[in-house]
Design a protein around this motif. Structure first.
Motif, PDB file in Angstrom:
ATOM      1  N   CYS A 326       0.800  -1.311  -0.018  1.00  0.00           N
ATOM      2  CA  CYS A 326      -0.114   0.076  -0.067  1.00  0.00           C
ATOM      3  C   CYS A 326       0.681   1.180   0.014  1.00  0.00           C
ATOM      4  N   LEU A 327       1.945   1.530   0.797  1.00  0.00           N
ATOM      5  CA  LEU A 327       2.851   2.265   0.610  1.00  0.00           C
ATOM      6  C   LEU A 327       3.372   2.735  -0.572  1.00  0.00           C
ATOM      7  N   MET A 328       4.014   1.369  -1.250  1.00  0.00           N
ATOM      8  CA  MET A 328       4.577   1.647  -2.526  1.00  0.00           C
ATOM      9  C   MET A 328       3.470   1.987  -3.746  1.00  0.00           C
ATOM     10  N   ALA A 329       1.984   1.730  -3.513  1.00  0.00           N
ATOM     11  CA  ALA A 329       1.270   2.187  -4.413  1.00  0.00           C
ATOM     12  C   ALA A 329       1.197   3.638  -4.125  1.00  0.00           C
ATOM     13  N   ALA A 330       0.942   4.169  -2.808  1.00  0.00           N
ATOM     14  CA  ALA A 330       0.618   5.500  -2.330  1.00  0.00           C
ATOM     15  C   ALA A 330       1.866   6.336  -3.111  1.00  0.00           C
ATOM     16  N   SER A 331       3.249   5.827  -2.980  1.00  0.00           N
ATOM     17  CA  SER A 331       4.447   6.667  -3.545  1.00  0.00           C
ATOM     18  C   SER A 331       4.385   6.732  -5.058  1.00  0.00           C
ATOM     19  N   LEU A 332       3.731   5.857  -5.775  1.00  0.00           N
ATOM     20  CA  LEU A 332       3.844   5.922  -7.106  1.00  0.00           C
ATOM     21  C   LEU A 332       2.863   6.965  -7.765  1.00  0.00           C
ATOM     22  N   VAL A 333       1.468   6.834  -7.232  1.00  0.00           N
ATOM     23  CA  VAL A 333       0.464   7.661  -7.462  1.00  0.00           C
ATOM     24  C   VAL A 333       0.726   9.166  -6.725  1.00  0.00           C
ATOM     25  N   LEU A 334       1.709   9.359  -5.946  1.00  0.00           N
ATOM     26  CA  LEU A 334       2.114  10.700  -5.361  1.00  0.00           C
ATOM     27  C   LEU A 334       2.881  11.216  -6.647  1.00  0.00           C
ATOM     28  N   LEU A 335       3.788  10.357  -6.938  1.00  0.00           N
ATOM     29  CA  LEU A 335       4.874  10.889  -7.921  1.00  0.00           C
ATOM     30  C   LEU A 335       4.220  11.507  -9.314  1.00  0.00           C
ATOM     31  N   LEU A 336       3.294  10.542  -9.803  1.00  0.00           N
ATOM     32  CA  LEU A 336       3.060  11.080 -11.123  1.00  0.00           C
ATOM     33  C   LEU A 336       1.155  11.012 -11.038  1.00  0.00           C
ATOM     34  N   PRO A 337       0.573  11.428 -11.783  1.00  0.00           N
ATOM     35  CA  PRO A 337      -0.779  11.413 -12.095  1.00  0.00           C
ATOM     36  C   PRO A 337      -0.855  10.158 -12.800  1.00  0.00           C
ATOM     37  N   TYR A 338      -1.946   9.256 -12.496  1.00  0.00           N
ATOM     38  CA  TYR A 338      -1.997   7.888 -12.888  1.00  0.00           C
ATOM     39  C   TYR A 338      -2.163   7.784 -14.338  1.00  0.00           C
ATOM     40  N   THR A 339      -2.569   8.797 -15.168  1.00  0.00           N
ATOM     41  CA  THR A 339      -2.659   8.787 -16.581  1.00  0.00           C
ATOM     42  C   THR A 339      -1.014   8.695 -17.223  1.00  0.00           C
ATOM     43  N   GLN A 340      -0.380   9.156 -16.448  1.00  0.00           N
ATOM     44  CA  GLN A 340       1.053   9.245 -16.888  1.00  0.00           C
ATOM     45  C   GLN A 340       1.887   8.215 -16.372  1.00  0.00           C
ATOM     46  N   ILE A 341       1.482   7.193 -15.852  1.00  0.00           N
ATOM     47  CA  ILE A 341       2.323   6.139 -15.063  1.00  0.00           C
ATOM     48  C   ILE A 341       2.571   5.096 -16.342  1.00  0.00           C
ATOM     49  N   ASN A 342       3.638   4.663 -16.313  1.00  0.00           N
ATOM     50  CA  ASN A 342       4.370   3.630 -17.414  1.00  0.00           C
ATOM     51  C   ASN A 342       3.817   2.426 -16.945  1.00  0.00           C
TER      52      ASN A 342
END
Length: 575
Positions: A326-342
């Motif tokens: 959950c922490l890793m998922a939160a860090s990912l969506v904090l870094l980038l908007p979900y539409t820009q995630i590779n």
């Protein structure tokens, strides 16, 4: 299904239960006896298909359930040298592979958006409830056979052998795929984008089998030597590797929270842009990042005080991994908007884009390699023990059940399965392997949940099994129907709520008419039967990478995932 009681002398093809065990052993003494045994296959199968073993037979007498080894050796017993902390580390190492580094991006980008955090929490809770079934069995039956032993002592030898064979195939194929993915990630650390550049092309072989992966074979060989040398040493190696892996993942989380923006949780389309259904779909997609705890249950025969160590190890590892995911998922969506995630390399790409640190993506890839080694080590430990116990039950030649007198490990089983895994990993491409492993593990979870229900309501020789089997069949059919409707795209939250309501009603009626039987419990009972678990599978998504044009695979997935909806329909309010 009839539960066969021990037969009298001379009854059946091999006489009584003990005579049958002797008959099985004698079947492999020579080619002539083996051919003679083959002729008796129909009568043997009819006799033994639903026969169950005594719980005592699943644990060798020289491997007492509590405490250490008594110093004797029967050639099939393992020593209890593993503590609860090492079991937790084995669970964490077995679960945390490289899958999290890919599935998070896929679930966030296409299914749940920033609400992927909830998807991981839901999937983790589901996995925990399923794992509690394993924990109760591991306490009451501390055998190295895991699911095989649980089913053999409840549903009978046919169900156990079918499930055990499925598990062995699953382990060999999935371990081969994981080993080949190690080569791919290792190549990216050195800046090589084409993973096949580290493989040798064999022109004489067919496409899909012509890229020889020597690094994968080397990794399997090293890990085979490790698990053959000592279980205690293997656990300590895994503890070190897992600690390092968690440190690297902690680094990723820290950077995400430090460099991320909280506005990304609600922009551009809100926290849950795909709605509630997207959150559940995301949970189904990331659930496969949690599998691996079933291998931990095979350590029960080598653990000090399994009544305490196994629940702590299985449940503790899942709780810890769920929080970290959950922490890793939160860090990912904090870094980038979900539409820009590779979707293919979400963490490495996000860290590089947000921080400008190219070396940060290398850290992620190193973490992936470490996670692969740890998960492969745990899986190889598990597969050897399954193979050993199936042979101990005389359903395979007893040579595979031998425990080395010095190392106290299933040496023969470890080497043979290591060789099989190496051969598959050497030749077969990952996309071919992925099509073959999609349904096996979850099917085993379903069988274990059914076995626990059967154990709670049926006492052989005293209670008829038919009401319980009829109940399981009825709600399985309901589950398949609900899931099929969901899979066609017509289903929604109302459909699931209706299915759950019907299931709760049937469960309460069944509980009122057929109460649980009393049986000895050894310190741990699964709360609420863990029957809520299937609700959280919600099989809208098939595993990533499966070729949906293969109709047989799609039908199998519908059936298996539909049955995994079963536990939520078996809600029992009191344990």
């Amino acid at each position: 299904m009839a539960i066969m009681e021990r037969k009298s002398e001379g009854d059946g093809c091999c006489g009584g239960y003990d005579d049958h065990e002797t008959c099985l052993r004698d079947s492999f003494t020579s080619l002539k006896s083996y051919l003679a045994a083959i002729k008796q296959t129909p009568s043997r199968l009819l006799e033994r298909a639903t026969a169950v073993s005594d719980s005592e037979k699943e644990v060798p007498s020289s491997a007492p359930a509590e405490g250490g080894s008594n110093g004797t050796s029967t050639g099939t017993a393992m020593e209890r040298k593993v503590g609860w902390l090492e079991v937790v580390a084995m669970g964490v190492g077995g679960i945390m592979g490289a899958g999290i580094l890919v599935s998070t991006g896929q679930a966030a980008h296409s299914s749940a958006g920033p609400a992927v955090i909830l998807s991981f929490a839901i999937a983790g809770f589901s996995a925990l409830l399923s794992a509690l079934c394993y924990a109760e069995f591991a306490v009451s039956l501390p055998s190295a056979g895991g699911a095989f032993s649980y089913l053999r002592s409840t549903l009978g030898e046919f169900a156990a052998y079918f499930t055990g064979a499925n598990l062995l195939m699953e382990y060999v194929i999935s371990n081969a795929m994981v080993a080949r993915s190690f080569t791919s990630y290792l190549a990216t650390i050195y800046g090589v984008s084409d993973s096949n550049s580290w493989r040798i092309e064999a022109q004489c072989l067919s496409p899909g089998y012509n890229m020889l992966d020597l690094p994968a074979v080397a990794l399997i060989a090293v890990l085979t030597m490790c698990i053959s040398y000592s279980t205690k040493v293997s656990c300590r190696v895994n503890l070190v590797i897992t600690t390092f892996h968690m440190a690297l993942m902690g680094f990723v989380v820290a950077i995400g929270f430090a460099k991320g923006s909280i506005s990304n949780l609600t922009h551009p389309d809100g926290f849950a842009p795909f709605g509630t259904k997207g959150v559940w779909n995301g949970a189904a997609l990331v659930y496969f990042s949690y599998i691996g705890y079933d291998a931990v249950s095979t350590m029960a025969e080598e653990v000090h005080l399994p009544s305490k160590a196994m629940p702590r190890g299985i449940a503790g590892s899942l709780v810890f991994v769920t929080c970290l995911y959950c922490l890793m998922a939160a860090s990912l969506v904090l870094l980038l908007p979900y539409t820009q995630i590779n979707m293919m390399a979400p963490f490495a790409t996000a860290l590089c884009e947000k921080t400008g640190w190219k070396w940060a993506s290398v850290v992620v890839r190193i973490g992936a390699c470490i996670g692969i080694v740890s998960s492969l080590l745990v899986a190889m430990l598990g597969q050897a023990r399954y193979f050993c116990v199936i042979a101990r039950a005389h359903l395979l030649p007893s040579w595979f059940a031998r425990i080395h007198p010095r190392t106290k490990t299933p040496l023969n089983a470890s080497i043979v399965l290591g060789a099989c895994t190496s051969i598959v990993a050497l030749f077969t491409d990952m996309h071919i392997l992925l099509d073959l492993i999609a349904i096996g593990t979850v099917f085993v979870f379903y069988m274990v949940a059914n076995a626990l229900i059967f154990k709670r309501h049926v006492r052989r020789g005293e209670t008829s099994p038919w009401p319980t089997l009829g109940f399981l069949l009825s709600i399985s059919c309901i589950a398949i129907g609900v899931t099929t409707y969901w899979q066609t795209g017509e289903g929604n939250a109302t459909t699931l709520a209706l299915g759950l309501t019907i299931g709760i009603f049937l469960s309460l009626v069944f509980k009122a008419l057929f109460p649980m039987v009393s049986y000895p419990r050894k310190g741990m009972a699964c709360p609420l039967y863990a029957y809520l678990g299937g609700l959280l599978y919600l099989p809208q998504h098939l595993p990533h990478g499966l070729d949906l044009n293969r109709g047989f695979c799609k039908v199998c997935h519908l059936v298996v995932f539909g049955c995994d909806f079963l536990p939520c329909l078996q809600l029992t309010l009191f344990p």
